[in-house]
Design a protein around this motif. Structure first.
Motif, short mmCIF file in Angstrom:
data_model
loop_
_atom_site.label_atom_id
_atom_site.label_comp_id
_atom_site.label_asym_id
_atom_site.label_seq_id
_atom_site.Cartn_x
_atom_site.Cartn_y
_atom_site.Cartn_z
N SER A 1 0.84 -1.20 0.00
CA SER A 1 0.00 0.00 0.00
C SER A 1 0.87 1.25 0.00
O SER A 1 0.54 2.25 -0.62
N ILE B 1 3.63 -2.80 3.56
CA ILE B 1 4.72 -3.39 2.76
C ILE B 1 4.42 -4.87 2.55
O ILE B 1 3.56 -5.43 3.23
N THR C 1 -6.16 -6.98 4.72
CA THR C 1 -5.25 -7.59 5.69
C THR C 1 -6.02 -8.09 6.91
O THR C 1 -5.77 -9.19 7.41
N ALA D 1 3.51 -7.87 5.29
CA ALA D 1 3.51 -7.33 6.66
C ALA D 1 2.42 -8.00 7.50
O ALA D 1 2.58 -8.19 8.70
N1 ASP Z 1 0.99 -6.01 1.71
C1 ASP Z 1 -0.09 -5.38 2.44
C2 ASP Z 1 -0.14 -3.92 2.14
O1 ASP Z 1 0.83 -3.32 1.81
C3 ASP Z 1 0.03 -5.60 3.90
C4 ASP Z 1 -0.16 -7.06 4.20
O2 ASP Z 1 -1.30 -7.47 4.38
O3 ASP Z 1 0.80 -7.81 4.22
O4 ASP Z 1 -1.17 -3.33 2.22
#
Ligand code: ASP
Length: 503
Positions: free
Chosen positions: A358, A435, A394, A438
């Protein structure tokens, strides 16, 4: 953090997963782990009768020695026998001869934590665990700085007023809807059930705590913030951190230059460490996957793959349903046509898909939301806060994954436990940085809140990439949705005031 969110990072992780699985497969074929303390073997005698043999360490009898409890028409304990680490077939034969019957076939019926490994697998295990420990080490600092900086980026307590409250209401509200959709589907589909027989032994010691609603509410306020930090009490940590952030806004940046400077610096420091640790991700993940595969009993792999597939399907379905829900809210509350939204947001959703982040998508999201006609005074604070805190996808993923583990471990969480899963999933999603993967890092918190072990978490890394792509896209569309809603609710403010409020 730029280095970790490029396309090559995703490729390297994918390569790590493939190599890890391959290496694990080779080790499994060449050096399978033998009988473990805690294993239950199922022995089929020559006459077709079945006997369950529970193998436990016999500590007084020396290393490798085990005592065996047989259950066949009455319990019987035999041993000590030198069984630990032996191939299953050999161990079964020697149990049979000690108990006085011929073993025709044998299999591992359930296995707890693997403790005895051949040395190449042991090395991989240590490497993988080091990576996992590094991730865990970062959880608390990540949550604290990302929440603190998210709120502090609002600039003033005034900005936190009407617009902030509206945004917060819709962000948190839609995250709870996402969790609810996930919980309904995971309870219906039960993707973890197929693993119960194998995994139940491992969760034995950690029965789910039963919490009353009153206790749940009380847990929100920590009596000692340092204790909350030390115990990974995410709800307590968030409560305290938000309190600190609001107080910082209230006092103002001018009088707190040192405090702001300190946390901004800390933000950079933590970000740098995360980037370094993430560089190790392909190696760490390869080692984790290799250990997981290499320590399986081959008869276990089928159910695991089937259950993981079912889990991925549950997450995908739930995310799709939630995305439809977002579009419906967009139409009803924000009065924006979903078709227009999809057209304008296309680049941001695609970037989210490609980067799994994001945060990395933020510049594109800003442009797309501008195209949608949202003024800067709204997206200026909704999007940065949203990229850090507002994560519908998430939250949904955390809840489904933890329920998957609960089902696999045979832990009945009950409605109180599921409520706790809902709250901690939202909290863990807010605590997850924007990231890649995460969400997997902060999942440890949800697991520990309901008393489940994190030992099987590495399995999810194997399928996280495609799931992360989808949930990140849903996270980003949630941020844009919040912008549209807040804009609609404040349409009386008129576009001409845009520049006055922008700062
Ligand atoms: N990758 C997701 C984001 O950046 C966060 C995650 O759920 O790992 O929104």
């Amino acid at each position: 953090m730029a280095g970790l969110i490029d396309q090559r990072f995703g490729l390297r992780v994918l390569l790590g997963i493939l190599l890890g699985a391959l290496l694990g497969g080779v080790l499994l074929a060449a050096l399978p782990v033998g009988v473990q303390p805690g294993d239950t073997l199922e022995l089929t005698a020559a006459d077709g009768s079945r006997v369950q043999a529970k193998v436990d360490q016999a500590p007084d009898a020396g290393p490798g020695m085990a005592k065996v409890s047989l259950s066949a028409g009455g319990a019987e304990t035999i041993g000590p026998l030198p069984l630990l680490g032996l191939p299953v077939r050999e161990a079964a034969v020697s149990i049979g001869s000690a108990a006085g019957f011929d073993v025709a076939s044998s299999r591992v019926a359930s296995r707890g934590e693997v403790k005895i490994r051949p040395w190449p697998t042991e090395i991989l295990h240590v490497v993988g665990q080091l990576f996992l420990r590094l991730l865990r080490m970062l959880v608390v600092p990540l949550i604290v700085v990302s929440v603190l900086m998210g709120i502090a980026s609002l600039g003033s307590i005034k900005a936190l007023g009407r617009l902030g409250m509206q945004a917060a209401f819709w962000m948190v509200g839609t995250m709870f809807v996402a969790v609810a959709i996930g919980l309904v589907l995971v309870n219906l589909i039960q993707p973890g059930k197929g693993l119960r027989e194998q995994w139940a032994a491992e969760a034995g010691a950690s029965a789910a705590p039963q919490q009353t609603v009153g206790e749940l509410i009380l847990r929100v306020v920590p009596t000692n913030p340092i204790e909350a930090l030390a115990n990974l009490d995410v709800v307590g940590i968030l409560f305290f951190t938000i309190f600190v952030a609001v107080a910082m806004l209230h006092i103002g940046r001018e009088r707190l230059t040192t405090v702001y400077g300190f946390f901004e610096g800390l933000n950079e420091v933590v970000g740098t460490i995360v980037a370094w640790v993430m560089r190790l991700a392909p190696l760490g993940i390869a080692a984790l996957i290799a250990t997981t595969v290499a320590t399986q009993d081959p008869s276990f792999l089928g159910p695991i793959l089937r259950s993981l597939g079912l889990f991925a399907l549950t997450v995908t379905l739930a995310l799709a349903l939630h995305f439809l829900f977002q579009l419906a809210i967009l139409l009803w509350v924000a009065k924006v046509s979903p078709v227009r939204f999809l057209q304008m947001m296309g680049p941001a959703l695609a970037t989210a898909f490609g980067t799994n982040s994001s945060n990395a998508t933020l510049p594109v999201t800003v442009r797309c939301v501008e195209e949608l006609g949202v003024p800067r005074r709204i997206y200026g604070f909704v999007l940065p806060v949203g990229a850090t805190l507002n994560m519908d996808g998430t939250a949904l993923f955390e809840a489904v994954a933890v329920m998957f583990f609960a089902q696999a471990f045979g832990a009945d969480l009950g409605s109180g436990g599921q409520l706790l899963v809902a709250f901690t999933s939202v909290a863990a999603a807010m605590g997850a940085a924007g990231i890649p993967s995460a969400g997997l890092v902060t999942m440890v918190l949800v697991l520990s809140a309901v008393g489940l072990p994190a030992t099987k978490l590495p399995l999810l890394w194997a399928i996280d990439r495609p799931l992360d792509m989808m949930r990140t896209a849903v996270n980003v569309s949630g941020d844009a949705l919040t912008c549209c809603i807040v804009q609609r609710l404040n349409r009386d403010l008129g576009p001409e005031r845009d520049e006055d409020d922008a700062g």
